[in-house]
Design a protein around this motif. Structure first.
Motif, PDB file in Angstrom:
ATOM      1  N   PRO A  35       6.918  24.781  27.690  1.00 48.93           N
ATOM      2  CA  PRO A  35       8.106  25.390  27.069  1.00 48.93           C
ATOM      3  C   PRO A  35       9.369  25.258  27.925  1.00 48.93           C
ATOM      4  O   PRO A  35      10.444  25.020  27.391  1.00 48.93           O
ATOM      5  CB  PRO A  35       7.700  26.848  26.884  1.00 48.93           C
ATOM      6  N   ALA A  36       9.238  25.382  29.230  1.00 44.91           N
ATOM      7  CA  ALA A  36      10.423  25.271  30.097  1.00 44.91           C
ATOM      8  C   ALA A  36      10.986  23.860  30.063  1.00 44.91           C
ATOM      9  O   ALA A  36      12.209  23.672  30.059  1.00 44.91           O
ATOM     10  CB  ALA A  36      10.067  25.670  31.524  1.00 44.91           C
ATOM     11  N   ASP A  37      10.108  22.855  30.036  1.00 42.59           N
ATOM     12  CA  ASP A  37      10.564  21.465  29.970  1.00 42.59           C
ATOM     13  C   ASP A  37      11.268  21.197  28.645  1.00 42.59           C
ATOM     14  O   ASP A  37      12.326  20.574  28.598  1.00 42.59           O
ATOM     15  CB  ASP A  37       9.385  20.497  30.126  1.00 42.59           C
ATOM     16  N   LEU A  38      10.682  21.690  27.573  1.00 41.81           N
ATOM     17  CA  LEU A  38      11.280  21.531  26.249  1.00 41.81           C
ATOM     18  C   LEU A  38      12.640  22.229  26.186  1.00 41.81           C
ATOM     19  O   LEU A  38      13.599  21.682  25.628  1.00 41.81           O
ATOM     20  CB  LEU A  38      10.334  22.099  25.187  1.00 41.81           C
ATOM     21  N   ALA A  39      12.746  23.394  26.794  1.00 36.47           N
ATOM     22  CA  ALA A  39      14.008  24.146  26.789  1.00 36.47           C
ATOM     23  C   ALA A  39      15.119  23.375  27.503  1.00 36.47           C
ATOM     24  O   ALA A  39      16.272  23.387  27.060  1.00 36.47           O
ATOM     25  CB  ALA A  39      13.811  25.518  27.431  1.00 36.47           C
ATOM     26  N   VAL A  40      14.792  22.705  28.587  1.00 38.77           N
ATOM     27  CA  VAL A  40      15.789  21.933  29.334  1.00 38.77           C
ATOM     28  C   VAL A  40      16.353  20.812  28.453  1.00 38.77           C
ATOM     29  O   VAL A  40      17.571  20.637  28.355  1.00 38.77           O
ATOM     30  CB  VAL A  40      15.169  21.345  30.627  1.00 38.77           C
ATOM     31  N   ILE A  41      15.463  20.080  27.799  1.00 41.52           N
ATOM     32  CA  ILE A  41      15.894  18.962  26.950  1.00 41.52           C
ATOM     33  C   ILE A  41      16.633  19.486  25.721  1.00 41.52           C
ATOM     34  O   ILE A  41      17.683  18.948  25.342  1.00 41.52           O
ATOM     35  CB  ILE A  41      14.700  18.080  26.545  1.00 41.52           C
ATOM     36  N   ASP A  42      16.126  20.537  25.104  1.00 40.57           N
ATOM     37  CA  ASP A  42      16.786  21.113  23.926  1.00 40.57           C
ATOM     38  C   ASP A  42      18.206  21.577  24.238  1.00 40.57           C
ATOM     39  O   ASP A  42      19.126  21.350  23.454  1.00 40.57           O
ATOM     40  CB  ASP A  42      15.971  22.274  23.353  1.00 40.57           C
ATOM     41  N   ALA A  43      18.381  22.238  25.369  1.00 42.47           N
ATOM     42  CA  ALA A  43      19.722  22.718  25.748  1.00 42.47           C
ATOM     43  C   ALA A  43      20.675  21.549  25.915  1.00 42.47           C
ATOM     44  O   ALA A  43      21.827  21.607  25.461  1.00 42.47           O
ATOM     45  CB  ALA A  43      19.640  23.543  27.041  1.00 42.47           C
ATOM     46  N   CYS A  44      20.212  20.491  26.534  1.00 41.79           N
ATOM     47  CA  CYS A  44      21.055  19.308  26.713  1.00 41.79           C
ATOM     48  C   CYS A  44      21.401  18.678  25.366  1.00 41.79           C
ATOM     49  O   CYS A  44      22.556  18.328  25.120  1.00 41.79           O
ATOM     50  CB  CYS A  44      20.356  18.305  27.618  1.00 41.79           C
ATOM     51  N   LEU A  45      20.393  18.552  24.493  1.00 39.23           N
ATOM     52  CA  LEU A  45      20.643  17.935  23.187  1.00 39.23           C
ATOM     53  C   LEU A  45      21.627  18.749  22.356  1.00 39.23           C
ATOM     54  O   LEU A  45      22.440  18.175  21.630  1.00 39.23           O
ATOM     55  CB  LEU A  45      19.323  17.749  22.433  1.00 39.23           C
ATOM     56  N   LYS A  46      21.586  20.060  22.475  1.00 38.73           N
ATOM     57  CA  LYS A  46      22.548  20.901  21.750  1.00 38.73           C
ATOM     58  C   LYS A  46      23.960  20.646  22.258  1.00 38.73           C
ATOM     59  O   LYS A  46      24.907  20.582  21.471  1.00 38.73           O
ATOM     60  CB  LYS A  46      22.183  22.379  21.891  1.00 38.73           C
ATOM     61  N   LYS A  47      24.112  20.499  23.569  1.00 39.88           N
ATOM     62  CA  LYS A  47      25.437  20.222  24.145  1.00 39.88           C
ATOM     63  C   LYS A  47      25.985  18.883  23.654  1.00 39.88           C
ATOM     64  O   LYS A  47      27.133  18.790  23.260  1.00 39.88           O
ATOM     65  CB  LYS A  47      25.365  20.203  25.678  1.00 39.88           C
ATOM     66  N   VAL A  48      25.158  17.850  23.713  1.00 41.20           N
ATOM     67  CA  VAL A  48      25.652  16.527  23.337  1.00 41.20           C
ATOM     68  C   VAL A  48      25.897  16.418  21.837  1.00 41.20           C
ATOM     69  O   VAL A  48      26.774  15.671  21.406  1.00 41.20           O
ATOM     70  CB  VAL A  48      24.749  15.374  23.839  1.00 41.20           C
ATOM     71  N   GLU A  49      25.144  17.170  21.053  1.00 41.17           N
ATOM     72  CA  GLU A  49      25.353  17.159  19.605  1.00 41.17           C
ATOM     73  C   GLU A  49      26.735  17.702  19.257  1.00 41.17           C
ATOM     74  O   GLU A  49      27.411  17.177  18.372  1.00 41.17           O
ATOM     75  CB  GLU A  49      24.273  17.997  18.911  1.00 41.17           C
ATOM     76  N   LYS A  50      27.177  18.714  19.990  1.00 44.15           N
ATOM     77  CA  LYS A  50      28.487  19.322  19.734  1.00 44.15           C
ATOM     78  C   LYS A  50      29.627  18.344  19.950  1.00 44.15           C
ATOM     79  O   LYS A  50      30.648  18.430  19.286  1.00 44.15           O
ATOM     80  CB  LYS A  50      28.688  20.552  20.628  1.00 44.15           C
ATOM     81  N   VAL A  51      29.451  17.410  20.892  1.00 43.58           N
ATOM     82  CA  VAL A  51      30.523  16.457  21.185  1.00 43.58           C
ATOM     83  C   VAL A  51      30.258  15.084  20.579  1.00 43.58           C
ATOM     84  O   VAL A  51      31.041  14.163  20.769  1.00 43.58           O
ATOM     85  CB  VAL A  51      30.776  16.330  22.703  1.00 43.58           C
ATOM     86  N   GLY A  52      29.149  14.950  19.857  1.00 40.77           N
ATOM     87  CA  GLY A  52      28.856  13.702  19.170  1.00 40.77           C
ATOM     88  C   GLY A  52      28.304  12.599  20.044  1.00 40.77           C
ATOM     89  O   GLY A  52      28.320  11.436  19.657  1.00 40.77           O
ATOM     90  N   ASP A  53      27.806  12.933  21.237  1.00 39.17           N
ATOM     91  CA  ASP A  53      27.223  11.923  22.117  1.00 39.17           C
ATOM     92  C   ASP A  53      25.813  11.566  21.659  1.00 39.17           C
ATOM     93  O   ASP A  53      25.174  12.307  20.914  1.00 39.17           O
ATOM     94  CB  ASP A  53      27.172  12.417  23.559  1.00 39.17           C
ATOM     95  N   PHE A  54      25.305  10.461  22.162  1.00 38.70           N
ATOM     96  CA  PHE A  54      23.981   9.965  21.791  1.00 38.70           C
ATOM     97  C   PHE A  54      22.869  10.790  22.427  1.00 38.70           C
ATOM     98  O   PHE A  54      21.828  11.000  21.831  1.00 38.70           O
ATOM     99  CB  PHE A  54      23.852   8.492  22.196  1.00 38.70           C
ATOM    100  N   GLY A  55      23.051  11.242  23.650  1.00 40.07           N
ATOM    101  CA  GLY A  55      22.031  12.054  24.316  1.00 40.07           C
ATOM    102  C   GLY A  55      21.370  11.379  25.494  1.00 40.07           C
ATOM    103  O   GLY A  55      20.433  11.926  26.074  1.00 40.07           O
ATOM    104  N   GLY A  56      21.834  10.208  25.853  1.00 36.23           N
ATOM    105  CA  GLY A  56      21.239   9.504  26.986  1.00 36.23           C
ATOM    106  C   GLY A  56      21.264  10.302  28.278  1.00 36.23           C
ATOM    107  O   GLY A  56      20.378  10.154  29.121  1.00 36.23           O
ATOM    108  N   ALA A  57      22.246  11.162  28.421  1.00 38.53           N
ATOM    109  CA  ALA A  57      22.343  11.986  29.633  1.00 38.53           C
ATOM    110  C   ALA A  57      21.215  13.015  29.713  1.00 38.53           C
ATOM    111  O   ALA A  57      20.984  13.596  30.769  1.00 38.53           O
ATOM    112  CB  ALA A  57      23.692  12.691  29.676  1.00 38.53           C
ATOM    113  N   CYS A  58      20.517  13.225  28.621  1.00 33.48           N
ATOM    114  CA  CYS A  58      19.414  14.195  28.593  1.00 33.48           C
ATOM    115  C   CYS A  58      18.106  13.594  29.098  1.00 33.48           C
ATOM    116  O   CYS A  58      17.152  14.322  29.359  1.00 33.48           O
ATOM    117  CB  CYS A  58      19.217  14.725  27.169  1.00 33.48           C
ATOM    118  N   VAL A  59      18.059  12.285  29.231  1.00 34.82           N
ATOM    119  CA  VAL A  59      16.840  11.609  29.662  1.00 34.82           C
ATOM    120  C   VAL A  59      16.710  11.714  31.176  1.00 34.82           C
ATOM    121  O   VAL A  59      17.630  11.378  31.912  1.00 34.82           O
ATOM    122  CB  VAL A  59      16.844  10.129  29.220  1.00 34.82           C
ATOM    123  N   GLY A  60      15.567  12.204  31.630  1.00 35.22           N
ATOM    124  CA  GLY A  60      15.315  12.342  33.059  1.00 35.22           C
ATOM    125  C   GLY A  60      15.558  13.736  33.596  1.00 35.22           C
ATOM    126  O   GLY A  60      15.318  13.994  34.775  1.00 35.22           O
TER     127      GLY A  60
END
Length: 161
Positions: free
Chosen positions: A27-52
């Protein structure tokens, strides 16, 4: 039914990470990625910064005088489990869009994706471990993450209205 088959085929095709996925995504790992994806979705980015975001700090913590390749691989497998789950969720959303041609194209490409990814990524097991920490597992993580990100965008597009 086709989606379940595609998801099952995809999960089964993850030989080194299937145990991590079968045990469930942390759950903690999923939360980290989910939080990042929510941020990038707001600005219309692809999400590559969430990888790693899960694997890289874990690998860094395993670095040092006793670099441990097995720990690096385990770190990559942890995040691979997250992106595998994200792929499965995104496939469901694409299916929900109801566009028969999009669904067919997606299902057809999923049938070959994992095999292609695994044929490519295995070469990283043959290079110096420090060149690509996590070896084939890290490659699978990156390839799966990029696939998931594309499917997330596609799922959003076919469900806009």
């Amino acid at each position: 039914m086709k989606l379940k088959l595609a998801a099952a085929m995809f999960a089964a095709s993850l030989p080194l990470a299937s145990m991590a996925f079968a045990q469930g995504t942390a759950p903690a790992d999923l939360a980290v990625i989910d939080a990042c994806l929510k941020k990038v979705e707001k600005v219309g980015d692809f999400g590559g910064a969430c990888v790693g975001l899960v694997a890289d700090p874990c690998i860094k913590a395993a670095d040092g005088a006793n670099d441990d390749v097995a720990k690096w691989k385990a770190c990559a497998a942890r995040e691979l489990a997250v992106w595998t789950q994200k792929t499965s969720e995104a496939l469901k959303k694409v299916q929900a869009g109801g566009f028969a041609d999009v669904i067919k194209a997606t299902n057809d490409s999923q049938k070959t994706f994992a095999a292609s990814r695994d044929r490519f990524c295995v070469v990283f097991n043959k290079v110096e471990p420090g060149m690509y920490k996590g070896d084939a597992n890290y490659c699978r993580l990156r390839e799966t993450a990029n696939r998931a990100l594309s499917l997330i965008k596609l799922g959003a597009a076919v469900n806009e209205h």
